[in-house]
Every structure is written in structure tokens, then in C-alpha cells.
Design a protein around this motif. Structure first.
Motif, mmCIF file in Angstrom:
data_model
loop_
_atom_site.group_PDB
_atom_site.id
_atom_site.type_symbol
_atom_site.label_atom_id
_atom_site.label_comp_id
_atom_site.label_asym_id
_atom_site.label_seq_id
_atom_site.Cartn_x
_atom_site.Cartn_y
_atom_site.Cartn_z
ATOM 1 N N LYS A 102 -11.544 -9.839 -7.696
ATOM 2 C CA LYS A 102 -10.410 -8.941 -7.554
ATOM 3 C C LYS A 102 -10.526 -8.222 -6.213
ATOM 4 O O LYS A 102 -11.568 -7.670 -5.888
ATOM 5 N N GLU A 132 -10.088 -5.313 -3.771
ATOM 6 C CA GLU A 132 -9.965 -3.863 -3.859
ATOM 7 C C GLU A 132 -8.988 -3.390 -2.783
ATOM 8 O O GLU A 132 -9.210 -3.606 -1.597
ATOM 9 N N ILE A 133 -7.907 -2.772 -3.210
ATOM 10 C CA ILE A 133 -6.901 -2.246 -2.289
ATOM 11 C C ILE A 133 -7.202 -0.764 -2.085
ATOM 12 O O ILE A 133 -7.307 -0.017 -3.060
ATOM 13 N N ASP A 182 -3.595 2.796 1.043
ATOM 14 C CA ASP A 182 -2.555 1.767 1.098
ATOM 15 C C ASP A 182 -1.642 1.849 -0.124
ATOM 16 O O ASP A 182 -0.416 1.762 0.002
ATOM 17 N N ILE A 183 -2.233 2.014 -1.296
ATOM 18 C CA ILE A 183 -1.418 2.117 -2.513
ATOM 19 C C ILE A 183 -0.489 3.313 -2.407
ATOM 20 O O ILE A 183 0.696 3.218 -2.741
ATOM 21 N N VAL A 225 4.536 -1.544 -5.418
ATOM 22 C CA VAL A 225 3.083 -1.654 -5.575
ATOM 23 C C VAL A 225 2.725 -3.048 -6.089
ATOM 24 O O VAL A 225 1.785 -3.674 -5.590
ATOM 25 N N TYR A 226 3.475 -3.551 -7.058
ATOM 26 C CA TYR A 226 3.177 -4.881 -7.600
ATOM 27 C C TYR A 226 3.357 -5.969 -6.536
ATOM 28 O O TYR A 226 2.523 -6.864 -6.403
ATOM 29 N N ALA A 248 3.038 -5.700 -3.350
ATOM 30 C CA ALA A 248 2.014 -5.619 -2.312
ATOM 31 C C ALA A 248 0.600 -5.878 -2.821
ATOM 32 O O ALA A 248 -0.242 -6.367 -2.070
ATOM 33 N N THR A 249 0.342 -5.558 -4.105
ATOM 34 C CA THR A 249 -1.043 -5.594 -4.584
ATOM 35 C C THR A 249 -1.246 -6.411 -5.854
ATOM 36 O O THR A 249 -2.385 -6.706 -6.210
ATOM 37 N N GLN A 287 -0.789 -5.122 -8.685
ATOM 38 C CA GLN A 287 -1.210 -4.132 -9.677
ATOM 39 C C GLN A 287 -0.019 -3.519 -10.398
ATOM 40 O O GLN A 287 1.018 -3.262 -9.796
ATOM 41 N N TYR A 343 -2.051 4.817 -11.237
ATOM 42 C CA TYR A 343 -2.704 3.672 -10.601
ATOM 43 C C TYR A 343 -4.182 3.979 -10.355
ATOM 44 O O TYR A 343 -4.755 3.564 -9.360
#
Length: 124
Positions: free
Chosen positions: A5, A7-8, A12-13, A67-68, A70-71, A73, A91
Motif C-alpha cells: 500500500k 503511503e500518501i 497531499d490528502i 481523494v478517491y 487521487a489516492t 482511499q 481519513y
């Protein structure tokens, strides 16, 4: 085979969150940097408000989408969507608070974290 996974970073988030809010014209967007506060529950709180429950839901949807996209998540928890007067998207390291205007003034979240570094953003 198990994929690692990625890690962002929470910075950034939080930027993706702000962009999602701006897309739906959230008002008075503020990012509280809580990383230097010993008792904080997250790295960042991102806070905004809107005039209607419909706009609050639209902002929440936009944040989730950004967010989804880009990541990959999704928020670990979502609260408040039924009445849409104070919606929280969690998040983990970034917690999003989307208030109805009067609720934001009443609860004064920014005042509770007075030691946080504050950054203000313009609506798009």
C-alpha cells in the motif's frame, strides 16, 4: 502476491480535500495543521461551511471523489450525512468538517485548536 500500500502524505490528502471543497464552492475553507500539537487526533482538520444541506452533501461527495481519484482511499468513517448540518469525513490523518453556517459559528472548532497553524483558502 500482496501489493504494498502506497503511503500518501497527509499534506497531499488535505490538498485533495481542499480542491474537492472548492469545486462545490464551500465557504471560508480553513486547514488547521495539528502536527505540532501533542494531543491532536489527526495531522490536519479541514473545515468549511455551506448554506444548505444539499450543498453540504455535494461538498462531501466532491471531497470523497477527489481523494478517491487521487489516492484510491475512502474515508474510514462518515458521520452526519442524514441531516447534513455537520458532516465529518475521517481519513485518519485528515479529518474534514463540513458545517451548515450557523452550526460552524456555534461549535467554533477553530477556537478549540487555537495553537494550530492555520491556512485559509479561497473558494474556486
Amino acid at each position: 502476491m500482496v501489493k504494498n500500500k502506497i503511503e500518501i502524505p497527509s499534506t497531499d490528502i488535505s490538498a485533495f480535500v481542499v480542491h474537492g471543497i472548492q469545486e462545490k464552492k464551500g465557504n471560508e475553507i480553513v486547514r488547521l495543521d495539528l502536527r505540532n500539537i501533542h494531543s491532536s487526533v489527526a495531522d490536519f482538520f479541514v473545515i468549511c461551511h455551506a448554506e444548505s444541506s444539499t450543498q453540504i452533501r455535494a461538498i462531501a461527495d466532491s471531497v470523497e471523489e477527489e481523494v478517491y481519484k487521487a489516492t484510491g482511499q475512502e474515508p474510514s468513517r462518515k458521520e452526519g450525512l442524514i441531516h447534513a448540518e455537520w458532516v465529518i469525513l475521517d481519513y485518519s490523518d485528515v479529518v474534514v468538517h463540513i458545517f451548515k453556517t450557523d452550526k460552524r459559528a456555534f461549535y467554533g472548532i477553530e477556537d478549540l485548536w487555537g495553537d494550530a497553524e492555520v491556512k485559509f483558502y479561497q473558494s474556486a
